[in-house]
Design a protein around this motif. Structure first.
Motif, PDB file in Angstrom:
ATOM      1  N   TRP A 216      -2.372   5.076   3.239  1.00 35.79           N
ATOM      2  CA  TRP A 216      -2.459   6.472   2.808  1.00 35.79           C
ATOM      3  C   TRP A 216      -2.582   7.393   4.024  1.00 35.79           C
ATOM      4  CZ3 TRP A 216      -5.055  10.952   3.053  1.00 35.79           C
ATOM      5  CH2 TRP A 216      -4.771  11.920   2.073  1.00 35.79           C
TER       6      TRP A 216
ATOM      7  N   ALA B 178      -0.265  16.589 -11.119  1.00 37.09           N
ATOM      8  CA  ALA B 178      -1.025  15.368 -10.907  1.00 37.09           C
ATOM      9  C   ALA B 178      -0.904  14.941  -9.454  1.00 37.09           C
ATOM     10  CB  ALA B 178      -0.467  14.275 -11.807  1.00 37.09           C
ATOM     11  N   ALA B 179      -1.980  14.437  -8.928  1.00 40.35           N
ATOM     12  CA  ALA B 179      -1.941  13.947  -7.557  1.00 40.35           C
ATOM     13  C   ALA B 179      -1.073  12.702  -7.513  1.00 40.35           C
ATOM     14  CB  ALA B 179      -3.351  13.625  -7.095  1.00 40.35           C
ATOM     15  N   GLU B 180      -0.476  12.451  -6.379  1.00 46.22           N
ATOM     16  CA  GLU B 180       0.288  11.241  -6.134  1.00 46.22           C
ATOM     17  C   GLU B 180       1.459  11.049  -7.086  1.00 46.22           C
ATOM     18  OE1 GLU B 180      -2.587   7.994  -5.678  1.00 46.22           O
ATOM     19  OE2 GLU B 180      -2.658   8.805  -3.664  1.00 46.22           O
TER      20      GLU B 180
ATOM     21  N   ASP C 244      -4.867  -0.069   1.752  1.00 45.64           N
ATOM     22  CA  ASP C 244      -4.434   1.107   0.996  1.00 45.64           C
ATOM     23  C   ASP C 244      -4.876   2.389   1.682  1.00 45.64           C
ATOM     24  OD1 ASP C 244      -3.160  -0.373  -0.815  1.00 45.64           O
ATOM     25  OD2 ASP C 244      -4.367   0.192  -2.553  1.00 45.64           O
TER      26      ASP C 244
ATOM     27  N   SER D 230       0.813  -1.211   0.000  1.00 43.93           N
ATOM     28  CA  SER D 230       0.000   0.000   0.000  1.00 43.93           C
ATOM     29  C   SER D 230       0.850   1.265   0.000  1.00 43.93           C
ATOM     30  CB  SER D 230      -0.907   0.023   1.221  1.00 43.93           C
ATOM     31  OG  SER D 230      -1.696  -1.140   1.261  1.00 43.93           O
TER      32      SER D 230
ATOM     33  N   HIS E 188     -10.141  -0.942  -5.990  1.00 46.01           N
ATOM     34  CA  HIS E 188      -9.860  -2.217  -5.332  1.00 46.01           C
ATOM     35  C   HIS E 188     -10.886  -2.551  -4.259  1.00 46.01           C
ATOM     36  CE1 HIS E 188      -6.062  -2.391  -7.362  1.00 46.01           C
ATOM     37  NE2 HIS E 188      -5.808  -1.151  -6.981  1.00 46.01           N
TER      38      HIS E 188
ATOM     39  N   ASP F 230      -1.362  20.388  -1.561  1.00 47.53           N
ATOM     40  CA  ASP F 230      -0.832  19.088  -1.168  1.00 47.53           C
ATOM     41  C   ASP F 230       0.359  19.270  -0.249  1.00 47.53           C
ATOM     42  OD1 ASP F 230      -2.566  17.432  -2.263  1.00 47.53           O
ATOM     43  OD2 ASP F 230      -1.397  16.945  -4.066  1.00 47.53           O
TER      44      ASP F 230
ATOM     45  N   ARG G 214      -9.454   9.325  -7.777  1.00 47.08           N
ATOM     46  CA  ARG G 214      -8.750   9.739  -8.997  1.00 47.08           C
ATOM     47  C   ARG G 214      -7.458   8.980  -9.258  1.00 47.08           C
ATOM     48  NH1 ARG G 214      -7.813  15.826  -8.599  1.00 47.08           N
ATOM     49  NH2 ARG G 214      -6.388  15.351 -10.289  1.00 47.08           N
ATOM     50  N   GLY G 215      -6.792   8.594  -8.188  1.00 48.10           N
ATOM     51  CA  GLY G 215      -5.527   7.881  -8.363  1.00 48.10           C
ATOM     52  C   GLY G 215      -4.427   8.798  -8.847  1.00 48.10           C
ATOM     53  N   GLY G 216      -3.365   8.201  -9.334  1.00 47.46           N
ATOM     54  CA  GLY G 216      -2.200   8.983  -9.764  1.00 47.46           C
ATOM     55  C   GLY G 216      -2.382   9.566 -11.140  1.00 47.46           C
ATOM     56  N   PRO G 217      -1.319  10.148 -11.669  1.00 44.75           N
ATOM     57  CA  PRO G 217      -1.410  10.755 -13.002  1.00 44.75           C
ATOM     58  C   PRO G 217      -1.692   9.670 -14.044  1.00 44.75           C
ATOM     59  CG  PRO G 217       0.867  10.668 -12.235  1.00 44.75           C
ATOM     60  CD  PRO G 217       0.017  10.265 -11.083  1.00 44.75           C
TER      61      PRO G 217
ATOM     62  N   THR H 138      -2.407   5.875 -12.836  1.00 48.18           N
ATOM     63  CA  THR H 138      -1.504   4.940 -12.169  1.00 48.18           C
ATOM     64  C   THR H 138      -0.774   5.670 -11.068  1.00 48.18           C
ATOM     65  OG1 THR H 138      -0.908   4.527 -14.449  1.00 48.18           O
ATOM     66  CG2 THR H 138      -0.061   2.996 -12.800  1.00 48.18           C
ATOM     67  N   PRO H 139      -0.727   5.227  -9.848  1.00 47.76           N
ATOM     68  CA  PRO H 139      -1.473   4.071  -9.353  1.00 47.76           C
ATOM     69  C   PRO H 139      -2.986   4.308  -9.448  1.00 47.76           C
ATOM     70  CG  PRO H 139      -0.559   5.350  -7.544  1.00 47.76           C
ATOM     71  CD  PRO H 139       0.018   5.911  -8.791  1.00 47.76           C
ATOM     72  N   ARG H 140      -3.653   3.214  -9.551  1.00 53.02           N
ATOM     73  CA  ARG H 140      -5.085   3.334  -9.778  1.00 53.02           C
ATOM     74  C   ARG H 140      -5.767   3.835  -8.511  1.00 53.02           C
ATOM     75  NH1 ARG H 140      -7.282  -1.700 -12.917  1.00 53.02           N
ATOM     76  NH2 ARG H 140      -6.084  -3.023 -11.510  1.00 53.02           N
ATOM     77  N   PRO H 141      -6.930   4.478  -8.694  1.00 51.09           N
ATOM     78  CA  PRO H 141      -7.636   4.966  -7.512  1.00 51.09           C
ATOM     79  C   PRO H 141      -7.881   3.817  -6.520  1.00 51.09           C
ATOM     80  CG  PRO H 141      -8.884   5.397  -9.521  1.00 51.09           C
ATOM     81  CD  PRO H 141      -7.607   4.804  -9.940  1.00 51.09           C
ATOM     82  N   ILE H 142      -7.803   4.133  -5.268  1.00 53.69           N
ATOM     83  CA  ILE H 142      -7.947   3.088  -4.245  1.00 53.69           C
ATOM     84  C   ILE H 142      -9.302   2.390  -4.353  1.00 53.69           C
ATOM     85  CG2 ILE H 142      -8.027   2.687  -1.745  1.00 53.69           C
ATOM     86  CD1 ILE H 142      -6.068   4.972  -1.406  1.00 53.69           C
TER      87      ILE H 142
ATOM     88  N   ASP I  91      -9.168  12.288  -3.412  1.00 54.07           N
ATOM     89  CA  ASP I  91      -8.464  12.175  -4.695  1.00 54.07           C
ATOM     90  C   ASP I  91      -7.829  10.805  -4.840  1.00 54.07           C
ATOM     91  OD1 ASP I  91      -9.159  14.579  -5.578  1.00 54.07           O
ATOM     92  OD2 ASP I  91      -7.191  15.543  -5.359  1.00 54.07           O
ATOM     93  N   ALA I  92      -7.136  10.378  -3.795  1.00 53.02           N
ATOM     94  CA  ALA I  92      -6.478   9.077  -3.857  1.00 53.02           C
ATOM     95  C   ALA I  92      -7.502   7.964  -4.025  1.00 53.02           C
ATOM     96  CB  ALA I  92      -5.655   8.838  -2.599  1.00 53.02           C
TER      97      ALA I  92
END
Lengths: 211, 639
Positions: free
Chosen positions: B299, A182-184, B295, A79, B285, B225, B272-275, B278-282, B268-269
């Protein structure tokens, strides 16, 4: 440091992965505390440390997440890949099994991080040259095939691995392949400094190949 | 010479006796060549006495006298000049002396006249110095205790509310002045001290108020952020420490801003996930409860760690205690509690599988520990995790109980081979899975012990109960064998885990009871098959008043002998006579134990009968013929 330890332009999030007992926590400890720790206890779940470095005149804070290598923590540590800007994949040059598992770690890293995450390979414990079990050449080949940078590491050049990863990430920011908006993305930017051009091109450029 | 000669006659004449001779002697004694004066005189005489004649000789004396006179006159004349010169020098010196005297007296007069003036000047000079010093002191005082106009201006800040670096310097100065006033109050300058203090207090108040507004506004913008915590804001926080209430409010403002940021980050996590995804939105899953919850927790852990850093960076110049930091962090992470809780609760409520629930429970426990290293125990997020943990705990045991209830509701009949039923095997697998989760978790050991106890009582008790119910329709030996098999399965499962000792002991007690039943059955079966059962019963119950045993019905010598010979054939092949349930027992150890203990019983019975037959009062003829083997022999044959 005249500007004070808190003045930095970026935060890069790192993650250290690899089999149990390859010296991940040691690397972290050595990098953040600048001391070698002979007896690292097993990491439970995940731990983290920070240090501020300088790349091309920019102060960058590294937030490094050190994961447990034990299999039972795999579900937990997975994670933490999310949002890492850099991943350090560590194996032990004296134990071939840790090298053999790299591809599974790489798969994890690719699936769970964002496409711009810079992945570096670190062959740890190269001070134990006499017990070497994995040659530099084959590791290099593995890195080449997978487009990663490879580093040989012993006690001395821990710094370089962390710094070079940061340089690569910074370079990605500069040439625009890493989108800070972009986030993350694993990079947090302090808007006080000028930011590099942000390209709209989001081609899946996998980790930088700076070997 | 002449003068001496002239003076000679009187002296000679005054002398008695023979003046002439004396004079003559004297002249004779005179040694002319030694007397320089005489030589000199003679030389001088020779210069003018050129002609030695009578006349000249007669005039010699007057000549010499005349010459002497002229020389003396010359001398006199020369000294006259010297004297005149000396006189003129004298008059000059005298004039100078007069002049000096005059000057001295004039100086004296002047001195007397200026004396006052000098005094006055000195006084004035001293006064001026004093005044100068006073002015310096006053300047220093003003410098120390008053603000300059530009300082006052910087304290007022700009029109748009922004602050400058000078503001902080001025604020520091105001603070310093205010403090210094306390020293002033201790001296006799109390009025000034009080006044200055009052002014400074006013300045301070308005400055702090302005600073607070500014800091509050600045904090409000920190919702990115990664908040850009400026140097100035850190300074502001440092300054605001003197006003705990304002400091607190500003921190609250910061907390609220960060709280918003963290909530947005989580959402967002999640969605929306990452750019580029990827990584895919939580939430993608969410079908995998462990990954989904894990996850989210990871986070939250990372967010909590980052927020702590942001906060430390904000307060780097302040000396705040841990409690305050924890308070703010608690506030910052409070916002995510709801979205997080709602999601996890959904997962927990929907989840049926006990193993997954238990894994979730352990995961929550792990993160409770991990996040607890960053946040204080009172933080809302931790409380939420605890609540969810409780829920997961409840849901887990619900699931286990539900499973147990199902077992009891629908009791399966024992299979013909008397082995464990499929529901028992499944339940044991479930138990194994659940207990295995524990190995993968990192929770305090006493907790683990408590959990194990509860899990075991939740599963094992109903299982034993179910087996009993299921076995209730069977005959005694079948029931015993069936129960032994069921308990055997449970024992072997439990033996692999820690903290199962008491449970195993309890099961062992049940095993022993069932074992006794089967041992008795087996022994009885052997005696029955040889026809010795009745005889044995008679021997056991025989009393002497009934008469000799041989005379009793069914115990006559021939019956006993027949039975004994049949028993003998059993001895030749002991494995041939065995209860059918024996083969169905799964545990080899139990089987061995049944066999051994049954043999013991048989030997004992044989011994009793053997002794009864050999007893003379029982009147068996030729007992040797009836029971050819001694109990020892029988024992040896069987064991």
């Amino acid at each position: 440091m005249a500007a004070g330890p808190y003045n930095y332009s970026y935060i890069f999030k790192y993650i250290i992965i690899g089999d149990m007992g390859v010296g991940k926590s040691c690397l972290l400890h050595q990098f953040t505390e600048k001391k070698f720790m002979a007896d690292c206890p097993h990491t439970i779940g995940v731990e983290f440390g920070t240090r501020i470095i300088e790349v091309s005149g920019q102060k960058i804070k590294l937030q490094i997440w050190d994961t447990a290598g034990q299999e039972r923590f795999r579900a937990v540590t997975r994670s933490y890949y999310r949002g890492a800007a850099g991943a350090l994949m560590v194996y032990d040059i004296t134990r071939r099994s840790t090298y053999n598992h790299l591809s599974s770690w790489l798969t994890d890293a690719r699936n769970l991080t964002n496409p711009n995450t810079v992945i570096f390979l670190i062959g740890n414990k190269s001070d134990l040259e006499a017990q070497r079990d994995v040659t530099y050449e084959e590791a290099k080949q593995f890195a080449d095939e997978n487009g990663k940078s490879i580093f040989r590491l012993s006690g001395e050049n821990v710094e370089d691995a962390f710094l070079d990863t940061a340089k690569k990430i910074y370079q990605n920011i500069q040439d625009g392949s890493l989108d800070l908006n972009a986030a993350e993305s694993g990079v947090q930017h302090k808007p006080a400094t000028p930011r590099g051009p942000i390209s709209t091109d989001q081609a899946p450029q996998k980790e930088g190949c700076s070997c | 010479m002449t003068e001496r000669e002239g003076s000679e006659p009187p002296s000679a004449s005054s002398q008695a006796a023979n003046p002439l001779s004396r004079k003559l002697n004297k002249i004779l004694e005179t040694r002319i060549d030694n007397d320089k004066e005489m030589l000199e005189a003679l030389k001088a005489l020779s210069s003018f006495f050129t002609d030695n004649n009578l006349r000249t000789r007669r005039n010699l004396r007057s000549d010499i006298e005349r010459r002497s006179l002229s020389i003396n006159e010359d001398f006199l004349q020369t000294f006259q000049a010297v004297k005149e010169q000396l006189d003129s020098v004298y008059s000059d010196v005298k004039a100078m002396n007069d002049c000096c005297q005059d000057m001295t007296s004039r100086l004296k007069a002047a001195k007397e006249q200026t004396h006052d003036l000098i005094n006055q000047t000195t006084k004035l000079h001293a006064e001026s110095q004093k005044l100068q010093m006073k002015s310096q002191v006053a300047d220093a005082f003003l410098d120390k205790f008053q603000l300059k106009s530009e300082e006052v201006k910087s304290l007022r800040g700009n029109r748009d509310g922004s602050l400058s670096q000078e503001f902080f310097q001025s604020l520091d100065k105001v603070k310093k002045i205010h403090n210094d006033c306390k020293v002033l109050l201790r001296t006799n300058q109390q009025t000034a001290g009080l006044e200055i203090m009052e002014t400074m207090a006013l300045h301070q108040e308005s400055a702090y108020e302005r600073l607070y507004r500014w800091a509050q506004n600045d904090c409000r913008t920190l919702t990115g952020d990664s908040p850009d915590i400026s140097q100035m804001l850190c300074q502001a926080m440092e300054a605001l420490q003197d006003r705990p209430v304002l400091f607190r409010y500003t921190l609250d403002e910061f907390g609220t801003a960060r709280r918003t940021a963290v909530v947005r980050g989580l959402i967002d996590a999640l969605t929306r996930g990452g750019p580029g995804g990827t990584p895919r939105p939580i939430e993608l899953h969410s079908h995998d409860p462990l990954r989904y919850v894990g996850d989210m927790l990871a986070w939250l852990h990372q967010a909590a760690a980052s927020e702590k850093e942001h906060l430390q960076s904000l307060l780097k110049k302040c000396s705040v205690n841990e409690d305050q930091i924890h308070d703010v962090l608690g506030h910052v992470t409070e916002g995510v509690c709801r979205p997080f809780k709602v999601r996890v609760e959904q997962v927990l409520v929907a989840e049926q599988d006990a193993v997954t629930l238990y894994k979730l429970h352990n995961l929550l426990k792990f993160y409770h520990n991990t996040i607890g290293q960053i946040l204080s125990k009172e933080a809302a997020l931790l409380t939420t995790v605890t609540e969810i943990q409780d829920l997961s705990h409840r849901m887990f045991f619900n699931s286990l109980n539900c499973h147990a209830n199902k077992l009891l509701d629908k009791v399966e009949l024992p299979p013909p081979d008397l082995g464990p039923t499929s529901s028992l095997t499944q339940t044991m697998q479930l138990l194994r899975d659940v207990l295995a989760c524990h190995d993968a978790s990192v929770v305090p050991v006493d907790d683990k012990k408590e959990d194990f106890k509860r899990i075991l009582s939740c599963v094992v008790d109903p299982l034993v109960q179910m087996c009993s119910v299921s076995a209730s329709h069977l005959n005694t030996s079948d029931m015993a064998a069936y129960m032994l098999n069921c308990i055997y399965l449970m024992q072997t499962t439990l033996a692999l885990y820690e903290y199962t000792d008491t449970r195993l002991e309890m099961l062992q007690a049940q095993v022993d009871a069932q074992l006794d039943t089967l041992v008795n059955e087996q022994a009885a079966h052997v005696l029955n098959s040889a026809g010795l059962a009745d005889i044995y019963r008679s021997v056991q119950q025989h009393q002497s008043k009934q008469g000799p045993l041989a005379s009793l019905h069914g115990c006559d010598a021939s019956t006993v002998k027949t039975a004994m010979s049949r028993f003998d054939s059993y001895l030749a092949n002991p494995d041939s006579v065995i209860i059918p349930q024996f083969g169905l027992i799964l545990s080899g150890r139990v089987r061995d134990s049944i066999k051994k203990r049954a043999i013991d019983l048989i030997c004992e019975a044989y011994k009793l009968m053997y002794e009864a037959i050999f007893k003379s009062t029982n009147e068996y003829k030729e007992p040797q013929g009836i029971v050819p083997r001694t109990p020892d022999q029988v024992h040896k044959l069987l064991s």
